[in-house]
Design a protein around this motif. Sequence first.
Motif, short mmCIF file in Angstrom:
data_model
loop_
_atom_site.label_atom_id
_atom_site.label_comp_id
_atom_site.label_asym_id
_atom_site.label_seq_id
_atom_site.Cartn_x
_atom_site.Cartn_y
_atom_site.Cartn_z
N ARG A 83 -17.09 39.44 7.38
CA ARG A 83 -18.09 38.51 7.92
C ARG A 83 -19.50 38.90 7.49
NH1 ARG A 83 -16.56 37.62 14.25
NH2 ARG A 83 -14.68 36.39 13.93
N LEU A 84 -19.81 40.18 7.56
CA LEU A 84 -21.14 40.64 7.18
C LEU A 84 -21.39 40.42 5.68
CD1 LEU A 84 -21.44 43.92 9.28
CD2 LEU A 84 -22.66 41.76 9.64
N ILE A 85 -20.39 40.72 4.87
CA ILE A 85 -20.54 40.52 3.42
C ILE A 85 -20.75 39.03 3.12
CG2 ILE A 85 -19.32 40.61 1.22
CD1 ILE A 85 -18.10 43.30 2.22
N GLU A 86 -19.96 38.19 3.76
CA GLU A 86 -20.09 36.74 3.56
C GLU A 86 -21.46 36.24 4.02
OE1 GLU A 86 -18.10 32.77 5.47
OE2 GLU A 86 -16.75 34.43 4.98
N LYS A 87 -21.91 36.75 5.16
CA LYS A 87 -23.19 36.31 5.72
C LYS A 87 -24.37 36.65 4.80
CE LYS A 87 -26.12 36.98 9.78
NZ LYS A 87 -26.23 37.60 11.11
N TYR A 88 -24.34 37.83 4.20
CA TYR A 88 -25.50 38.29 3.44
C TYR A 88 -25.39 38.10 1.93
CZ TYR A 88 -26.99 40.30 7.86
OH TYR A 88 -27.37 40.46 9.16
N THR A 89 -24.23 37.76 1.42
CA THR A 89 -24.08 37.54 -0.03
C THR A 89 -24.92 36.34 -0.43
OG1 THR A 89 -21.87 38.48 -0.05
CG2 THR A 89 -22.45 37.04 -1.88
N GLY A 90 -25.72 36.55 -1.46
CA GLY A 90 -26.62 35.48 -1.94
C GLY A 90 -27.98 35.51 -1.27
N LYS A 92 -29.15 38.68 0.27
CA LYS A 92 -29.61 40.06 0.12
C LYS A 92 -28.92 40.68 -1.08
CE LYS A 92 -31.85 39.95 4.08
NZ LYS A 92 -33.26 40.10 4.21
N ASP A 93 -29.53 41.71 -1.63
CA ASP A 93 -28.90 42.36 -2.79
C ASP A 93 -27.79 43.30 -2.33
OD1 ASP A 93 -30.27 44.54 -1.80
OD2 ASP A 93 -31.45 44.89 -3.60
N GLU A 94 -27.01 43.75 -3.31
CA GLU A 94 -25.82 44.56 -3.02
C GLU A 94 -26.16 45.87 -2.31
OE1 GLU A 94 -22.17 46.66 -5.44
OE2 GLU A 94 -23.18 44.93 -6.35
N ALA A 95 -27.24 46.50 -2.71
CA ALA A 95 -27.64 47.76 -2.08
C ALA A 95 -27.98 47.55 -0.60
CB ALA A 95 -28.83 48.36 -2.81
N TRP A 96 -28.64 46.44 -0.29
CA TRP A 96 -29.00 46.15 1.10
C TRP A 96 -27.73 45.93 1.93
CZ3 TRP A 96 -28.37 42.74 5.01
CH2 TRP A 96 -29.29 42.76 6.05
#
Length: 110
Positions: A83-90, A92-96
């Motif tokens: 869920r977190l990866i889906e929420k922030y992909t696009g 925020k950057d990968e490091a964040w």
Amino acid sequence: MNQGEQEIRIEYFGSKKNNKKPKQNRYKTAREYLIYLVNFKDYSTGELRFKASQKGYPNDDVEIVIQRFVDTNLVNDQRLRERLIEKYTGKKDEAWIRNKLWQRKLHNLE
């Protein structure tokens, strides 16, 4: 100033510093506290362990409750991570995103 007024004055000014009551834990058991937490947002098992240890609950009790949450799918680290990866992909950057997963104690999942 008579003695009675002086005692009242000392008591009044000293009451803020000297009469602080220690905060009492309003939850009698680790189970009550952890149920309270998961009612408001998704937590990882690591976050729940950390929060319970900060409150001083016994590790054995905490582990039993967390295992029950995992068994009943109330807490699911993999689902939360996705869920977190889906929420922030696009957004925020990968490091964040990696840092956010680390903060949420989801860094050890693959």
